[in-house]
Motif scaffolding. Sequence first.
Motif, short mmCIF file in Angstrom:
data_model
loop_
_atom_site.label_atom_id
_atom_site.label_comp_id
_atom_site.label_asym_id
_atom_site.label_seq_id
_atom_site.Cartn_x
_atom_site.Cartn_y
_atom_site.Cartn_z
N ALA A 85 0.82 -1.22 0.00
CA ALA A 85 0.00 0.00 0.00
C ALA A 85 0.85 1.27 0.00
O ALA A 85 0.39 2.34 -0.43
CB ALA A 85 -0.93 0.00 1.20
N ASP A 86 2.08 1.19 0.47
CA ASP A 86 2.94 2.37 0.63
C ASP A 86 4.15 2.27 -0.29
O ASP A 86 5.16 1.65 0.06
CB ASP A 86 3.39 2.48 2.09
CG ASP A 86 4.25 3.72 2.34
OD1 ASP A 86 4.55 4.45 1.38
OD2 ASP A 86 4.61 3.95 3.51
N VAL A 87 4.04 2.86 -1.47
CA VAL A 87 5.19 2.92 -2.38
C VAL A 87 5.62 4.37 -2.61
O VAL A 87 6.33 4.67 -3.57
CB VAL A 87 4.91 2.21 -3.73
CG1 VAL A 87 4.78 0.72 -3.54
CG2 VAL A 87 3.67 2.78 -4.40
N ASP A 88 5.20 5.24 -1.71
CA ASP A 88 5.59 6.65 -1.83
C ASP A 88 7.10 6.78 -1.70
O ASP A 88 7.70 6.31 -0.73
CB ASP A 88 4.91 7.46 -0.72
CG ASP A 88 5.13 8.96 -0.86
OD1 ASP A 88 5.29 9.42 -2.00
OD2 ASP A 88 5.16 9.65 0.17
N GLY A 89 7.72 7.37 -2.70
CA GLY A 89 9.17 7.57 -2.68
C GLY A 89 9.98 6.42 -3.22
O GLY A 89 11.22 6.47 -3.21
N VAL A 90 9.33 5.36 -3.71
CA VAL A 90 10.08 4.24 -4.30
C VAL A 90 10.54 4.65 -5.70
O VAL A 90 9.73 4.96 -6.57
CB VAL A 90 9.21 2.97 -4.38
CG1 VAL A 90 9.94 1.87 -5.14
CG2 VAL A 90 8.83 2.49 -2.99
N VAL A 91 11.84 4.69 -5.91
CA VAL A 91 12.41 5.15 -7.18
C VAL A 91 13.56 4.23 -7.59
O VAL A 91 14.17 3.55 -6.75
CB VAL A 91 12.94 6.60 -7.08
CG1 VAL A 91 11.79 7.57 -6.84
CG2 VAL A 91 14.00 6.72 -5.98
N ALA A 92 13.85 4.21 -8.87
CA ALA A 92 14.97 3.42 -9.37
C ALA A 92 16.29 4.05 -8.96
O ALA A 92 16.42 5.28 -8.87
CB ALA A 92 14.90 3.32 -10.90
N ILE A 93 17.30 3.23 -8.67
CA ILE A 93 18.65 3.72 -8.47
C ILE A 93 19.12 4.36 -9.78
O ILE A 93 18.82 3.87 -10.88
CB ILE A 93 19.60 2.56 -8.09
CG1 ILE A 93 19.12 1.86 -6.80
CG2 ILE A 93 21.03 3.06 -7.94
CD1 ILE A 93 19.09 2.72 -5.58
N SER A 94 19.84 5.44 -9.67
CA SER A 94 20.24 6.20 -10.85
C SER A 94 20.94 5.31 -11.88
O SER A 94 21.92 4.62 -11.57
CB SER A 94 21.18 7.34 -10.44
OG SER A 94 21.53 8.13 -11.55
N GLY A 95 20.43 5.33 -13.11
CA GLY A 95 21.02 4.58 -14.22
C GLY A 95 20.60 3.14 -14.31
O GLY A 95 20.95 2.45 -15.28
N ALA A 96 19.81 2.64 -13.33
CA ALA A 96 19.49 1.22 -13.30
C ALA A 96 18.64 0.78 -14.49
O ALA A 96 18.87 -0.28 -15.07
CB ALA A 96 18.78 0.86 -11.99
N VAL A 97 17.65 1.58 -14.86
CA VAL A 97 16.74 1.18 -15.94
C VAL A 97 17.50 1.06 -17.26
O VAL A 97 17.34 0.07 -18.00
CB VAL A 97 15.57 2.17 -16.07
CG1 VAL A 97 14.70 1.83 -17.28
CG2 VAL A 97 14.73 2.17 -14.79
N ALA A 98 18.32 2.04 -17.56
CA ALA A 98 19.11 2.00 -18.81
C ALA A 98 20.09 0.84 -18.79
O ALA A 98 20.30 0.17 -19.81
CB ALA A 98 19.84 3.32 -19.00
N PHE A 99 20.69 0.59 -17.63
CA PHE A 99 21.65 -0.51 -17.53
C PHE A 99 20.98 -1.85 -17.79
O PHE A 99 21.48 -2.68 -18.56
CB PHE A 99 22.30 -0.49 -16.15
CG PHE A 99 23.38 -1.52 -15.96
CD1 PHE A 99 24.64 -1.33 -16.50
CD2 PHE A 99 23.13 -2.68 -15.24
CE1 PHE A 99 25.64 -2.28 -16.33
CE2 PHE A 99 24.13 -3.63 -15.06
CZ PHE A 99 25.38 -3.44 -15.61
#
Length: 226
Positions: A85-99
């Motif tokens: 229920a609480d995913v506020d502030g959940v973000v990818a580590i910088s560069g992870a998606v492209a990697f």
Amino acid sequence: MDALFSPVFGKTFSAFLFDMDGTLLDSTASTERVWGNWARRHGLDVDAFLPTMHGKRGIDTIRALDLPGIDPIAEALEIEKGEIADVDGVVAISGAVAFLSALPADRWAIVTSAPIALAHRRLAAAGIPIPTVMVTAEDVRIGKPSPEGYLLGASRLGVEAGQCLVFEDVEAGVRAGESAGASVVVVAATHGHGPKTPHPRITAYDDLHVRVDVAGMLSLRRVAAA
């Protein structure tokens, strides 16, 4: 130097195995809100407790506390509902998606201590694709620091764990990777310097480049800053 702790840059690997929380995405605030509230309800010292629960299955954390009158299964399910229920502030580590997008789909997996529903929820919140192979809390009998998850992840990819590179952020996960016979790199993006280990460490994926050779083997190198 022991081969286990040899540098990972320039070596070739059959596959990459990633932890999720703290390694591909930052869910620290959400996790600590939910677990902090739970710890307060049970009279625990929140500040002392929170650093001990990262990287482990919730049910293993609760069982280890051995609290009187507590049903670990029921408590773990309740915490899971709160975290979903609480995913506020959940973000990818910088560069992870492209990697990750640069990796062949059959050459990487996520091995997480999170239950599958929570893993899917957090990956979606962070904008990270669901991998072809994912090992979650439900897939193992014993969670990290047991190597079971990493051994299973490698097996599902059709490779040996000793031919893999594990990306981890906390001691329990590092120990799991070591025990599986894999090489390890520490991701120190969410826990300061991360655990004290001889393994190389990164703080983000932006300065990493992966090369895939004609045989499908992966190698990692750092890209010099512009």
